[in-house]
Design a protein around this motif. Structure first.
Motif, PDB file in Angstrom:
ATOM      1  N   MET A   1      57.858 -25.227  -2.560  1.00  0.00           N
ATOM      2  CA  MET A   1      56.700 -25.661  -1.796  1.00  0.00           C
ATOM      3  C   MET A   1      55.473 -24.784  -2.032  1.00  0.00           C
ATOM      4  SD  MET A   1      57.025 -28.379   0.120  1.00  0.00           S
ATOM      5  CE  MET A   1      57.847 -29.017  -1.311  1.00  0.00           C
ATOM      6  N   SER A   2      55.716 -23.520  -2.415  1.00  0.00           N
ATOM      7  CA  SER A   2      54.604 -22.587  -2.358  1.00  0.00           C
ATOM      8  C   SER A   2      53.463 -22.956  -3.302  1.00  0.00           C
ATOM      9  CB  SER A   2      55.085 -21.179  -2.633  1.00  0.00           C
ATOM     10  OG  SER A   2      55.640 -21.166  -3.925  1.00  0.00           O
ATOM     11  N   GLU A   3      53.773 -23.646  -4.404  1.00  0.00           N
ATOM     12  CA  GLU A   3      52.676 -24.056  -5.284  1.00  0.00           C
ATOM     13  C   GLU A   3      51.776 -25.051  -4.583  1.00  0.00           C
ATOM     14  OE1 GLU A   3      54.078 -25.481  -8.981  1.00  0.00           O
ATOM     15  OE2 GLU A   3      54.352 -23.467  -9.775  1.00  0.00           O
ATOM     16  N   ASN A   4      52.435 -25.969  -3.842  1.00  0.00           N
ATOM     17  CA  ASN A   4      51.650 -26.921  -3.066  1.00  0.00           C
ATOM     18  C   ASN A   4      50.752 -26.183  -2.090  1.00  0.00           C
ATOM     19  OD1 ASN A   4      52.780 -29.072  -4.263  1.00  0.00           O
ATOM     20  ND2 ASN A   4      54.222 -29.535  -2.621  1.00  0.00           N
ATOM     21  N   ILE A   5      51.348 -25.180  -1.443  1.00  0.00           N
ATOM     22  CA  ILE A   5      50.590 -24.450  -0.429  1.00  0.00           C
ATOM     23  C   ILE A   5      49.392 -23.785  -1.079  1.00  0.00           C
ATOM     24  CG2 ILE A   5      50.667 -22.539   1.190  1.00  0.00           C
ATOM     25  CD1 ILE A   5      53.741 -23.189   1.303  1.00  0.00           C
ATOM     26  N   GLU A   6      49.642 -23.117  -2.207  1.00  0.00           N
ATOM     27  CA  GLU A   6      48.548 -22.476  -2.923  1.00  0.00           C
ATOM     28  C   GLU A   6      47.430 -23.475  -3.187  1.00  0.00           C
ATOM     29  OE1 GLU A   6      47.672 -19.472  -3.791  1.00  0.00           O
ATOM     30  OE2 GLU A   6      49.341 -18.952  -2.483  1.00  0.00           O
ATOM     31  N   SER A   7      47.843 -24.649  -3.692  1.00  0.00           N
ATOM     32  CA  SER A   7      46.797 -25.567  -4.119  1.00  0.00           C
ATOM     33  C   SER A   7      46.060 -26.191  -2.943  1.00  0.00           C
ATOM     34  CB  SER A   7      47.363 -26.639  -5.038  1.00  0.00           C
ATOM     35  OG  SER A   7      48.379 -27.328  -4.375  1.00  0.00           O
ATOM     36  N   VAL A   8      46.727 -26.322  -1.795  1.00  0.00           N
ATOM     37  CA  VAL A   8      45.985 -26.920  -0.687  1.00  0.00           C
ATOM     38  C   VAL A   8      45.173 -25.876   0.079  1.00  0.00           C
ATOM     39  CG1 VAL A   8      47.521 -28.887  -0.358  1.00  0.00           C
ATOM     40  CG2 VAL A   8      47.897 -26.815   0.968  1.00  0.00           C
ATOM     41  N   LEU A   9      45.467 -24.623  -0.166  1.00  0.00           N
ATOM     42  CA  LEU A   9      44.795 -23.574   0.599  1.00  0.00           C
ATOM     43  C   LEU A   9      43.279 -23.649   0.513  1.00  0.00           C
ATOM     44  CD1 LEU A   9      46.733 -20.218   0.301  1.00  0.00           C
ATOM     45  CD2 LEU A   9      45.792 -21.277   2.342  1.00  0.00           C
ATOM     46  N   HIS A  10      42.793 -24.069  -0.641  1.00  0.00           N
ATOM     47  CA  HIS A  10      41.352 -24.013  -0.828  1.00  0.00           C
ATOM     48  C   HIS A  10      40.724 -25.401  -0.869  1.00  0.00           C
ATOM     49  CE1 HIS A  10      42.195 -19.860  -1.298  1.00  0.00           C
ATOM     50  NE2 HIS A  10      43.072 -20.145  -2.254  1.00  0.00           N
ATOM     51  N   GLU A  11      41.446 -26.363  -0.351  1.00  0.00           N
ATOM     52  CA  GLU A  11      40.943 -27.732  -0.360  1.00  0.00           C
ATOM     53  C   GLU A  11      39.757 -27.856   0.598  1.00  0.00           C
ATOM     54  OE1 GLU A  11      41.980 -30.454  -2.210  1.00  0.00           O
ATOM     55  OE2 GLU A  11      40.137 -31.208  -1.310  1.00  0.00           O
ATOM     56  N   GLU A  12      38.648 -28.358   0.075  1.00  0.00           N
ATOM     57  CA  GLU A  12      37.483 -28.455   0.953  1.00  0.00           C
ATOM     58  C   GLU A  12      36.907 -29.857   1.066  1.00  0.00           C
ATOM     59  OE1 GLU A  12      35.007 -25.288  -0.419  1.00  0.00           O
ATOM     60  OE2 GLU A  12      36.157 -23.824   0.757  1.00  0.00           O
ATOM     61  N   ARG A  13      37.529 -30.820   0.397  1.00  0.00           N
ATOM     62  CA  ARG A  13      37.016 -32.181   0.470  1.00  0.00           C
ATOM     63  C   ARG A  13      37.314 -32.788   1.837  1.00  0.00           C
ATOM     64  NH1 ARG A  13      39.567 -33.593  -5.341  1.00  0.00           N
ATOM     65  NH2 ARG A  13      41.096 -32.201  -4.395  1.00  0.00           N
ATOM     66  N   VAL A  14      36.369 -33.518   2.360  1.00  0.00           N
ATOM     67  CA  VAL A  14      36.550 -34.172   3.663  1.00  0.00           C
ATOM     68  C   VAL A  14      36.181 -35.643   3.494  1.00  0.00           C
ATOM     69  CG1 VAL A  14      35.791 -34.268   6.060  1.00  0.00           C
ATOM     70  CG2 VAL A  14      35.942 -32.053   4.903  1.00  0.00           C
ATOM     71  N   PHE A  15      37.010 -36.529   4.026  1.00  0.00           N
ATOM     72  CA  PHE A  15      36.748 -37.965   3.922  1.00  0.00           C
ATOM     73  C   PHE A  15      36.561 -38.542   5.318  1.00  0.00           C
ATOM     74  CE2 PHE A  15      38.715 -36.633   0.073  1.00  0.00           C
ATOM     75  CZ  PHE A  15      38.130 -37.404  -0.924  1.00  0.00           C
TER      76      PHE A  15
ATOM     77  N   VAL B   1      66.509 -25.033   4.972  1.00  0.00           N
ATOM     78  CA  VAL B   1      66.529 -26.468   4.734  1.00  0.00           C
ATOM     79  C   VAL B   1      65.602 -26.761   3.568  1.00  0.00           C
ATOM     80  CG1 VAL B   1      65.841 -28.695   5.696  1.00  0.00           C
ATOM     81  CG2 VAL B   1      67.137 -27.096   7.098  1.00  0.00           C
ATOM     82  N   LEU B   2      66.088 -27.538   2.604  1.00  0.00           N
ATOM     83  CA  LEU B   2      65.264 -27.925   1.456  1.00  0.00           C
ATOM     84  C   LEU B   2      64.661 -29.296   1.714  1.00  0.00           C
ATOM     85  CD1 LEU B   2      67.628 -26.996  -1.519  1.00  0.00           C
ATOM     86  CD2 LEU B   2      65.948 -25.565  -0.346  1.00  0.00           C
ATOM     87  N   ASN B   3      63.567 -29.573   1.041  1.00  0.00           N
ATOM     88  CA  ASN B   3      62.953 -30.885   1.137  1.00  0.00           C
ATOM     89  C   ASN B   3      62.893 -31.451  -0.282  1.00  0.00           C
ATOM     90  OD1 ASN B   3      61.254 -33.102   1.477  1.00  0.00           O
ATOM     91  ND2 ASN B   3      60.204 -32.126   3.178  1.00  0.00           N
ATOM     92  N   VAL B   4      63.899 -32.251  -0.594  1.00  0.00           N
ATOM     93  CA  VAL B   4      64.018 -32.799  -1.943  1.00  0.00           C
ATOM     94  C   VAL B   4      63.636 -34.277  -1.878  1.00  0.00           C
ATOM     95  CG1 VAL B   4      65.575 -33.205  -3.893  1.00  0.00           C
ATOM     96  CG2 VAL B   4      65.888 -31.181  -2.456  1.00  0.00           C
TER      97      VAL B   4
ATOM     98  N   PRO C   1      60.020 -25.050  -6.719  1.00  0.00           N
ATOM     99  CA  PRO C   1      59.051 -26.142  -6.747  1.00  0.00           C
ATOM    100  C   PRO C   1      59.335 -27.115  -7.892  1.00  0.00           C
ATOM    101  CG  PRO C   1      57.951 -24.008  -6.628  1.00  0.00           C
ATOM    102  CD  PRO C   1      59.398 -23.736  -6.877  1.00  0.00           C
ATOM    103  N   HIS C   2      59.133 -28.401  -7.622  1.00  0.00           N
ATOM    104  CA  HIS C   2      59.347 -29.427  -8.634  1.00  0.00           C
ATOM    105  C   HIS C   2      58.187 -30.406  -8.535  1.00  0.00           C
ATOM    106  CE1 HIS C   2      61.072 -33.008 -10.516  1.00  0.00           C
ATOM    107  NE2 HIS C   2      61.921 -32.205 -11.119  1.00  0.00           N
ATOM    108  N   ASP C   3      57.630 -30.793  -9.676  1.00  0.00           N
ATOM    109  CA  ASP C   3      56.378 -31.547  -9.595  1.00  0.00           C
ATOM    110  C   ASP C   3      56.533 -32.979  -9.093  1.00  0.00           C
ATOM    111  OD1 ASP C   3      57.526 -32.437 -11.874  1.00  0.00           O
ATOM    112  OD2 ASP C   3      55.750 -32.281 -13.143  1.00  0.00           O
ATOM    113  N   VAL C   4      57.709 -33.559  -9.125  1.00  0.00           N
ATOM    114  CA  VAL C   4      57.880 -34.900  -8.555  1.00  0.00           C
ATOM    115  C   VAL C   4      58.645 -34.832  -7.239  1.00  0.00           C
ATOM    116  CG1 VAL C   4      58.904 -37.182  -8.861  1.00  0.00           C
ATOM    117  CG2 VAL C   4      57.736 -36.091 -10.775  1.00  0.00           C
ATOM    118  N   LYS C   5      59.736 -34.081  -7.241  1.00  0.00           N
ATOM    119  CA  LYS C   5      60.597 -34.067  -6.055  1.00  0.00           C
ATOM    120  C   LYS C   5      60.131 -33.127  -4.949  1.00  0.00           C
ATOM    121  CE  LYS C   5      64.658 -33.669  -8.580  1.00  0.00           C
ATOM    122  NZ  LYS C   5      66.129 -33.743  -8.700  1.00  0.00           N
ATOM    123  N   GLY C   6      59.112 -32.356  -5.199  1.00  0.00           N
ATOM    124  CA  GLY C   6      58.697 -31.366  -4.200  1.00  0.00           C
ATOM    125  C   GLY C   6      59.512 -30.102  -4.369  1.00  0.00           C
ATOM    126  N   GLU C   7      60.805 -30.224  -4.106  1.00  0.00           N
ATOM    127  CA  GLU C   7      61.692 -29.110  -4.371  1.00  0.00           C
ATOM    128  C   GLU C   7      62.864 -29.585  -5.212  1.00  0.00           C
ATOM    129  OE1 GLU C   7      62.153 -25.562  -1.355  1.00  0.00           O
ATOM    130  OE2 GLU C   7      62.246 -27.431  -0.259  1.00  0.00           O
TER     131      GLU C   7
END
Ligand code: PRX
Length: 653
Positions: free
Chosen positions: A1-15, A525-528, A557-563
């Motif tokens: 998950m941590s890659e996801n976390i890294e990438s969302v950490l700096h998300e600034e787009r707002v819709f 607990v994993l999230n696959v 981390p897995h790019d399709v399955k999440g983990e």
């Protein structure tokens, strides 16, 4: 998950909510604020009013929240309802001829049910259940493909007050047996097989095997013929669905049950090897199913809703079997895989059935995104007006693709955070009122007091600092207990903060706007692919194999399955290498599939002679996780008996 976390950490787009959408939405900024205000000023009054507005009560309630046996909270206790009545009967006068379900099988067969037809089939099957001796309070396991009959079976149980426990058709015979036994089910409802991935899933064979291995409580098995590939039937135990309903009337008086009557159990993974039977109520559960389909999915009478989840998961309960029906909505149910016959199947279905609101998991979005834009572009997706995701954090790249390619940049995306235990959405945007940010599930729904706290239980007010995600007050659709294990319920969900609030088991942070960002699980607990799997469960499965001495399982981390699942295994004999290792890997992967189900198969198995442990003998999972990710090990590993093991764990030796 941590890659996801890294990438969302700096998300600034707002819709912002699109104007055209907001203008017609059930809730706008003003009505949403009014709900929040009411919940803040008079919490119980807020919930009582919702329950009176949304549910058809046979006996009205006078008690709102009963805390006498906390943390086993009870809601609307002296009221009586029937969930199936609320999903079917109450629509007959006005919507009897409206389509309730459009079912499409993987081979392409389509069948539509109006509310009147669905009501008749549910009643008839409910009568069949009674004729087979099923009574109020009995547990019935449903192990079926994703076909309309699965929903009919669930609704029929609800109608007669039997408590169902749906077991996902992808779980193995062993996993099925464990769940059947824990629930003490008297009956299993299954099918000969289901169509999935252009293959037949042999469900009845798995039921036979489960029963052969010992399910003393099971008296009857009802078998729906779906694949018609010819399955053996056991005399006096097995009954064909068609035979069971033959001659049964298509009317069945609903059994009025107390608000707290257990509507269903649903097994989910936790920190120990044994899955827990999450027990849900009738009225409180139904209420959140109704409210969130209105608030978050903004379902109107004209909508065609499609939630792609299987009824084997909570999403398929709340957003297929109950919620949309309770609203009198039209919904699509699809049996098979998204890639049969090709990667355009979901989009073809959405176009052909004129789907307006579509709900799926990030893992499906990522998998379909990989197949390219041509598939969705080959279908008319212009009817879509709202999109949703659930099950795991969505990475902004997948969110943007969903927004752009599927939603044509006009559909709001609702990222819904919730759990098997919460019964329905808890943190999610109200699409006509709340601006969205890719990767954030935004704000808690009215009446849900979500918070992020530190170890001591103090609210973290600092923006972007992670902590424990908790819910500060009981809410109507919360789980009532772990079936047969009150102690585990109290310990798991209320133990950490002395019963002060519900511990979700996730870490989260809030940004400067107060938006929630889910960071991942705090337990083992994993999230696959959006499915919860306990590492201990997979470890127990591995050590149950005669060749295995010890095993440790972590996620990477897995790019399709999440983990993805990584297993470190110590064999009883020598550590295998080369083709021996390959052969053993295959054996163990197949073994786990047999013990739990194909979803739990480890992606990597690394054979080692030792596992890193602390002085007290605990496996150093954090270290294993770093190794699984391929990180350079900088932490102190001086406690390791044998440093050569690190090279083995890294797969370098
Ligand atoms: O970790 C969270 C993740 O899925 C867990 C619940 O899993 P389950 O009970 O199987 O239910 C899945 C469907 C509701 C949570 O503890 N999760 C669920 N939704 C999200 C999520 N993580 C991030 N964002 C979400 N929207």
């Amino acid at each position: 998950m941590s890659e996801n976390i890294e990438s969302v950490l700096h998300e600034e787009r707002v819709f912002q909510p699109p104007q055209a959408f907001a203008a017609e939405a059930r809730l706008n900024g003003e009505s949403l604020s009014a709900l929040h205000r009411q919940a803040a000023e008079d919490y119980e009054g807020f919930w009582a009013e919702r329950a009176r507005e949304e549910i058809s009560w046979q006996t009205p309630f006078s008690t709102i929240l009963d805390e006498s046996d906390a943390p086993h909270y009870r809601w609307f206790t002296d009221g009586q309802i029937n969930v199936s009545y609320n999903c079917l009967d109450r629509h007959l006068a006005e919507r009897g001829d409206k389509t309730a379900i459009v079912f499409e099988g993987e081979p392409g067969d389509v069948r539509k049910y109006t509310y009147r037809e669905l009501h008749a089939e549910v009643c008839q099957f409910a009568n069949a259940l009674k004729a087979q001796g099923i009574r109020k309070g009995d547990r019935v396991v449903i192990y079926m493909p994703m076909i309309a009959e699965a929903v009919i079976a669930m609704q029929a149980c609800a109608r007669i007050g039997a408590t169902h426990s749906v077991v996902f058709g992808g779980f193995s015979a062993e996993a099925l047996r464990d769940r059947v036994n824990d629930a003490g089910a008297r009956m299993i409802i299954t099918a000969d097989g289901g169509h999935r991935g252009a293959k037949i899933v042999p469900l009845k064979a798995a039921v036979d095997e489960a029963i052969e291995h010992g399910t003393p409580s099971v008296e009857k098995v009802i078998v729906f013929e779906r694949t018609r590939h010819g399955v053996p039937m056991v005399e006096s135990r097995d009954v064909r669905w068609q035979d069971a309903i033959a001659g049964q009337p298509q009317a069945c008086e609903p059994e009025w049950v107390d608000a707290e009557h257990p509507l269903f159990l649903l097994y989910t993974s936790g920190s120990t090897g044994k899955p827990k039977g999450i027990q849900h109520s009738s009225a409180g559960y139904l209420l959140q199913a109704i409210l969130t389909n209105k608030w978050v999915f903004d379902l109107h009478d004209r909508d065609v809703f499609w939630c792609t989840a299987d009824v084997g998961w909570i999403t398929g309960h709340t957003y297929v079997a109950y919620g949309p029906l309770a609203l009198g909505a039209t919904q699509v149910i699809y049996e098979g895989a998204p890639t049969v016959p090709d990667g355009g199947r979901f989009w073809k279905l959405a176009a052909e059935h004129a789907v307006t609101v579509f709900y799926t998991a990030p893992t499906a979005i990522r998998a379909l995104m990989k197949l390219g834009d041509a598939f969705p572009q080959g279908h008319d997706l212009s009817r879509l007006r709202l999109l949703g995701t659930v099950g795991e954090p969505i990475n902004p790249e997948a969110w943007m693709w969903y927004h752009r390619v599927i939603g044509g940049e006009r559909c709001p995306i609702v990222d819904t955070w919730w759990q098997t235990e919460t019964g329905g959405h808890m943190i999610a945007p109200i699409p006509g009122a709340v601006a969205t940010k890719p990767g954030s599930c935004t704000l808690a729904l009215p009446g849900i007091l979500a918070d992020v706290v530190d170890e001591q239980g103090n609210t973290i007010t600092e923006a972007d600092r992670g902590g424990y995600l908790v819910i500060r007050k009981p809410w109507p659709s919360m789980l009532r207990t772990v079936w047969g294990d009150d102690e585990r319920y109290r310990k798991t969900y209320w133990g950490m903060f002395d019963g002060r609030f519900y511990l979700a088991g996730d870490s989260a942070r809030r940004d400067a706007d107060g938006y929630f960002w889910i960071m991942g699980r705090i337990d083992d607990v994993l999230n696959v692919s959006g499915h919860r799997l306990g590492t201990m469960e997979i470890e127990s499965a591995l050590v149950a194999h005669e060749a295995v001495a010890e095993a440790a399982v972590v996620g990477r981390p897995h790019d399709v399955k999440g983990e993805a699942i990584v297993a470190y295994v110590i064999l009883r004999g020598e550590r295998p290498t080369g083709t021996d290792a390959d052969a053993m890997t295959k054996t163990l992967r197949d073994w786990v599939a047999k013990e739990i189900g194909p979803i739990a198969k480890p992606d990597d198995i690394r054979f080692t002679e030792g596992l890193p442990k602390t002085r007290s003998g605990k496996i150093m999972r954090r270290l294993l996780r770093s190794i699984a990710k391929g990180e350079v090990i900088t932490s102190d590993i001086s406690t390791l008996e044998n440093e050569a093991v690190i090279a083995q764990l890294q797969g370098k030796a």
